[in-house]
Design an enzyme around this catalytic site. Structure first.
Site, PDB file in Angstrom:
ATOM      1  N   ASP A 279      36.950  42.378  37.225  1.00 51.80           N
ATOM      2  CA  ASP A 279      37.132  40.936  37.053  1.00 51.80           C
ATOM      3  C   ASP A 279      37.747  40.610  35.704  1.00 51.80           C
ATOM      4  OD1 ASP A 279      36.472  38.115  37.903  1.00 51.80           O
ATOM      5  OD2 ASP A 279      35.312  38.222  36.054  1.00 51.80           O
TER       6      ASP A 279
ATOM      7  N   GLU B 125      41.889  42.334  38.756  1.00 51.45           N
ATOM      8  CA  GLU B 125      42.230  40.920  38.849  1.00 51.45           C
ATOM      9  C   GLU B 125      42.967  40.583  37.556  1.00 51.45           C
ATOM     10  OE1 GLU B 125      40.372  36.423  39.039  1.00 51.45           O
ATOM     11  OE2 GLU B 125      39.422  38.020  37.891  1.00 51.45           O
TER      12      GLU B 125
END
Length: 727
Positions: free
Chosen positions: A406, A459
């Site tokens: 993330d 990401e």
């Protein structure tokens, strides 16, 4: 010699800097043996021979808070002993092992590798680990706190008394350790620390805890380390770049709830979720962070513990059963992993030993403005060790297939979300966070070597070069990168009223300019259905029929577009409301035909994607794609071919509500005599109007179209996508 009153007071107050130097068995300068113990709550304590069980001497109470001392008569050589304790509250007598009679249980090699920050599996040393020493069962506790003056273990096994179990410091490394006998599995515990000036700090949960209490409680719990489990050959093959990878992203708390305010446990999820997802044809499940987090509203992205599955779902062993159930159903498991930042709760990592230990000290580096969280100090070896160890932990110990990392963009840039003057340049004066870049490369290299077959997915929302390029080739070493540009452009196009789409045609074609610069995943993720963005269905323009038709056409465009696929839960049946993490998906919508139709389409798209190698084999290579119609902005039509070896699939999209008859698509003259429609998103099966080619074979004709000598004539349904294969 007997302890001085000053040392006794420090022990009783939990403030002695070297408890192991005075507690336990020690010989004085005359060769006599002394035993000193901390036993809060004891009325009487005597020293016994561990072999015979015979009492040797009663201990003097040096302080009523629990400091006891005895000179052992007639013995000059150290021996194994026990303490016979009569407890003041109950009058019960028990025989216990003295924690201070045990030496260090951490090997010199482990200490060395921890000290230099190169321990591949620091979680095997730090934290709380049930062990047996001789005939004594107990738990070895260890924590890194180099700037603390004292550290003690507190828990429900010692009445949360900070003077009961002070720890041993390994000087120069900053690791504190103690073995406490008879601590049971599941026991709750924390660490009690004093800063260098002697101030008591908030009690801290264990950074390496394997299990935690259920929020809002904040203690760690003693648990066994999961047995290592590697990926089998079939799972490694299913994760390869040439494989079909279609990911169902799910927030476990809100997928399906057994009741208001409750969560499904791991076994319920294992029974329901893999079966549901596999029947829809997905190849992988990706779960939002399952590591422990204090705030439900963070969805797990403000991770509190890097090694403990959330107590919301029950016992950590349940996660192993859930992963096994997914694998048995033919599904890979990807978990979201958050090394970018952590919450600033008092019981967590912030100012852990009274200093900025895990975070950057300067708020221009160490405070995340967007999320009000702390940023890990990516340059500190011990912090890098924790993060790299965590990444390997989930892959090795729970057998998951991969990690979706993330907020990578926030790690790569020192000026991320910061105005000028509020960030610190790197040593070269640039904006890149060189320490974070080095960490990511190191983590991906470690995973490649020690967890073969597992994948990492970034990401990353910027144009940082080489995110999915190997480390040896100068890249970050991820296997895949989320294609945020494709997602933003294509959704922006789909939001437009069809009458205006001609002016935005490039939003659907531009992605092919860079589609093969990285190994991409096309994400329609949770981020697109929260914070007022609405559901995917309600992003679509037009009346209700047109909304569903637009969404179906868009899904088929996505499944045919180069790149692996990811769809957030609820999107598979056209959830109408924005995602609510406090509720569950609106499963009742499946009582309506148009929602069931979208679910059926997703199943068929996954089936076609898996069946036809042309749709997945070269998702990440230019050789697998060819434009047939790229410039028909006036009619908002796109056509392209996906290729693999001798197989081709033609994809045609009509993003207007106008049916188009005898629409000619130029095709390569490669021996295919006709093309047969295998999927039409306007089919009645999916809730459409049944306009199309009815599965008929369309002959290739020597009629020029789109700059090609041969073409086929198709009926293009309104707001629909067609797939065709050689007849």
């Amino acid at each position: 010699m007997s302890l001085s009153a000053h040392e006794v007071e420090k022990l009783a107050a939990g403030a002695h800097e070297n408890s192991f130097g005075v507690l336990g068995m020690h010989a004085d300068d005359r060769g006599r043996l002394w035993v000193r113990s901390l036993v809060p709550g004891a009325a009487e304590v005597s020293v016994c021979d561990a072999g015979s069980g015979a009492d040797l001497v009663g201990m003097e109470i040096r302080d009523p808070r629990g400091v006891f001392e005895a000179l052992i008569p007639r013995r000059r050589r150290a021996f194994d002993y026990r303490l016979r304790v009569r407890w003041a509250a109950s009058g019960i007598e028990t025989l216990v092992a003295d924690p201070y009679s045990f030496g260090s249980l951490i090997s010199a090699d482990d200490l060395h590798y921890l000290g230099e920050g190169s321990h591949l599996r620091p979680y095997t040393v730090l934290g709380a680990h049930p062990v047996r020493v001789g005939h004594v069962d107990g738990v070895r506790f260890a924590v890194w706190a180099p700037n603390a003056r004292t550290v003690a273990v507190v828990g429900d096994f010692n009445g949360w008394n900070p003077m009961a179990h002070p720890m041993r410091l390994h000087f120069g490394i900053g690791v504190w350790e103690i073995f406490i006998p008879e601590v049971p599995l599941g026991a709750a515990y924390k660490f009690e620390l004093r800063s260098q000036d002697g101030a008591r700090l908030p009690q801290k949960a264990d950074p390496y805890a394997l299990r935690t209490e259920m929020r809002p409680a904040t203690a760690s719990r003693v648990a066994h380390l999961p047995t290592p489990r590697s990926l089998g050959a079939s799972r490694r093959k299913a994760n390869q770049r040439s494989a079909p990878i279609s990911i169902y992203e799910v927030h476990l708390q809100s997928w399906r709830r057994p009741g208001v305010g409750t969560f499904s446990d791991w076994d319920t999820l294992a029974e329901q979720l893999p079966d549901y997802v596999s029947k829809l044809g997905f190849t992988h499940i990706e779960v939002l962070p399952i590591s422990e987090h204090p705030f439900d509203g963070s969805w797990g992205y403000q991770t509190f513990s890097q090694f403990a599955p959330s107590a919301r779902f029950g016992d950590p062993d349940g996660l192993r059963r859930f992963v096994l159930a997914c694998h048995d159903a033919g599904l890979g498991v990807i978990i979201d992993w958050v090394p970018a930042h952590f919450p600033m709760d008092a019981h967590g990592l912030t100012q852990f030993d009274g200093t900025a230990l895990y975070e950057y000290a300067d708020p221009r580096e160490g405070f995340h403005r967007d999320w009000s969280t702390a940023i890990y100090n990516f340059g500190r070896t011990e912090v890098r060790n924790l993060l790299a160890g965590s990444a390997l932990f989930w892959l090795e110990r729970y057998g998951v297939d991969g990690l979706r990392v993330d907020a990578v963009a926030s790690m790569l840039y020192r000026d991320y979300s910061r105005p000028d003057g509020e960030w610190i340049p790197n040593v070269h004066g640039g904006r890149e966070n060189l320490e974070a870049i080095s960490l990511l490369r190191s983590v991906n290299s470690i995973i490649g070597e020690h967890a073969p077959g597992a994948v990492t997915i970034a990401e990353e929302s910027t144009a940082f070069p080489g995110v999915s390029r190997p480390v040896y080739d100068g890249g970050l070493g991820f296997h895949y990168k989320w294609n945020m540009g494709w997602m933003h452009d294509s959704l922006a196009y789909m939001r437009e009223d069809p009458v205006h789409r001609r002016w935005h045609h490039d939003k659907m074609t531009f992605g092919l300019v860079y589609a093969f610069s990285e190994n991409f995943v096309l994400p329609l993720s949770h981020d697109e259905v929260v914070h007022g963005k609405g559901s995917l269905l309600n992003k679509m323009p037009g009346d209700r029929w047109q909304k569903f038709a637009n969404l179906r056409a868009y899904y088929a465009f996505m499944w045919a577009h180069p790149g692996k696929k990811l769809l957030f839960m609820g999107g598979e049946f056209a959830q109408e409301c924005e995602w609510n993490h406090d509720g569950q998906l609106d499963w009742h919508l499946l009582d309506q035909a148009e929602h069931r139709g979208v679910q059926t389409l997703i199943r068929d798209l996954n089936g076609a994607y898996r069946k036809h190698a042309a749709l997945h084999m070269h998702d990440c290579e230019a050789q697998g794609f060819e434009w047939l119609v790229a410039n028909d902005a006036e009619q908002s039509v796109f056509a392209f071919m996906r290729k693999s070896g001798n197989e081709q699939v033609i994809v045609v999209c009509n993003f207007t509500p106008v049916p188009r008859h005898d629409y000619r698509v130029g095709v390569p003259f490669n021996g295919a005599g006709a093309w047969r429609e295998i999927l039409n998103t306007d089919s009645q099966v999916y809730g459409g109007s049944e306009v199309g080619n009815l599965g008929a074979a369309k002959p290739v004709q020597a009629i020029e179209a789109n700059g090609r000598s041969h073409s086929i004539a198709l009926t293009l349904p309104p707001l629909a996508t067609l797939y065709l294969v050689a007849a």
